[in-house]
Design an enzyme around this catalytic site. Structure first.
Site, short mmCIF file in Angstrom:
data_model
loop_
_atom_site.label_atom_id
_atom_site.label_comp_id
_atom_site.label_asym_id
_atom_site.label_seq_id
_atom_site.Cartn_x
_atom_site.Cartn_y
_atom_site.Cartn_z
N THR A 1 0.84 -1.19 0.00
CA THR A 1 0.00 0.00 0.00
C THR A 1 0.88 1.24 0.00
OG1 THR A 1 -1.71 -1.11 1.23
CG2 THR A 1 -1.61 1.29 1.48
N GLY B 1 -3.99 -4.82 7.69
CA GLY B 1 -4.94 -3.78 8.04
C GLY B 1 -5.73 -4.07 9.30
N VAL C 1 -12.57 -4.82 3.84
CA VAL C 1 -11.95 -3.50 3.77
C VAL C 1 -10.90 -3.44 4.88
CG1 VAL C 1 -12.33 -1.03 4.10
CG2 VAL C 1 -13.98 -2.38 2.79
N GLY C 2 -9.74 -2.90 4.56
CA GLY C 2 -8.66 -2.81 5.55
C GLY C 2 -8.56 -1.44 6.17
N THR D 1 1.00 0.72 6.61
CA THR D 1 0.86 -0.36 5.64
C THR D 1 1.05 -1.67 6.40
OG1 THR D 1 1.72 -1.32 3.59
CG2 THR D 1 3.29 -0.18 4.98
#
Ligand code: SD4
Length: 294
Positions: A154, A208, A183-184, A205
């Protein structure tokens, strides 16, 4: 370079040389910290070789490429999008949520319809290369995050502009072969990204789920508010996760941070993480210290 009250600085997660250089150049030309961060992260969103951000990102386990992003500016305004399909520049889209709606976050179809209305280009994000890798993965369909490789790239970026204002952006395709709808931290304000222009900013990063549990980026900014250096604050945030989760050897968590004075820091669990830093016109890679040494 324009004459400026403050030296522009850009930092980002991982060795994203071109993305950080693009942000640095934008800052040097007088762009605001928020817009420079969006220009910077867009380099990775558009790079199809990066399989964890934007176009070319790995899909979920059912073959859908879904993107998450957030932005936060020097006034404490923020915007985020989650589970977005078919639009590459989701950090720019998150900014539109911030500036053009009364909301902070839009998800899935609603975010896509909004993107369409805002004139974002609809694209196929699932590239030939990602399809090939996905087909390979389907042979075993085993979900096993691999530390520092492909699952964790990320881009989170914090910029300080010529006015001394701090803003940031964070954008990702999330964990490779994640569950549909997962979703993180990256689009969650306080987890993947947090800015307080009186204090500084941080971005995350890695896994998550662990970053969300400790609201890691918010934690770092609060620790800096209470006097810690960016480096010490990143270390303490990583240590909170390590102290609470005995399974910490199985995942990566990494942070980057910058304070109002322009001091920076980064820290992570596993070695192999790096931070890019643009300062005085020079873009450098800083190999981040890690809790585990090998
Ligand atoms: C997430 N933090 O969705 C992201 C993963 C990551 O490179 O860092 N990927 O949990």
């Amino acid at each position: 370079m324009k004459s400026m009250k403050y030296d522009p600085i850009a930092i980002c997660t991982w060795g994203f040389v071109s993305a950080n250089a693009a942000a640095g150049k934008a800052l040097a030309s007088g762009m605001t910290a928020l817009d420079a961060a969006i220009v910077g992260v867009a380099v990775e969103e558009e790079d199809i070789r990066n399989t964890t951000v934007g176009k070319g990102g790995a899909p979920d386990r059912e073959g859908n490429v879904t993107l998450d992003a957030s932005v936060m500016d020097q006034y404490g305004n923020c915007g985020a999008v989650v589970c977005v399909e078919n639009y590459t520049n989701v950090a720019a889209l998150a900014k539109k949520v911030m500036t053009e709606t009364p909301h902070v976050m839009l998800a899935g179809e609603g975010a896509q319809e909004f993107a369409e209305k805002q004139g974002f280009k609809k694209e196929e994000l699932f590239t030939e290369n990602s399809k090939k890798e996905y087909r390979e993965w389907l042979k075993t369909a085993e979900y096993k995050p691999i530390i520092n490789i492909e699952n964790h790239d990320t881009i989170g970026m914090i910029c300080r502009d010529g006015n001394g204002d701090i803003s940031g952006a964070c954008t990702t395709s999330g964990l490779s072969y994640k569950m549909k709808g997962r979703v993180g931290d990256s689009p969650i304000i306080g987890a993947g990204l947090f800015i307080d222009n009186e204090v500084g900013g941080a971005a995350a990063t890695g896994m998550g789920e662990e970053i969300m549990k400790s609201v890691g980026s918010f934690l770092i900014v609060e620790l800096m508010r209470n006097g810690m250096s960016p480096q010490d604050a990143c270390e303490e945030a990583v240590m909170r996760t390590i102290r609470k989760n005995p399974g910490f050897k199985d995942f990566q968590v990494a942070y980057v941070a910058m304070n109002k004075k322009g001091e920076t820091g980064s820290y992570c669990i596993h070695k192999g993480f790096a931070m890019m830093e643009y300062r005085d016109g020079v873009n450098s890679r800083i190999d981040t210290a890690s809790y585990l040494k090998d």
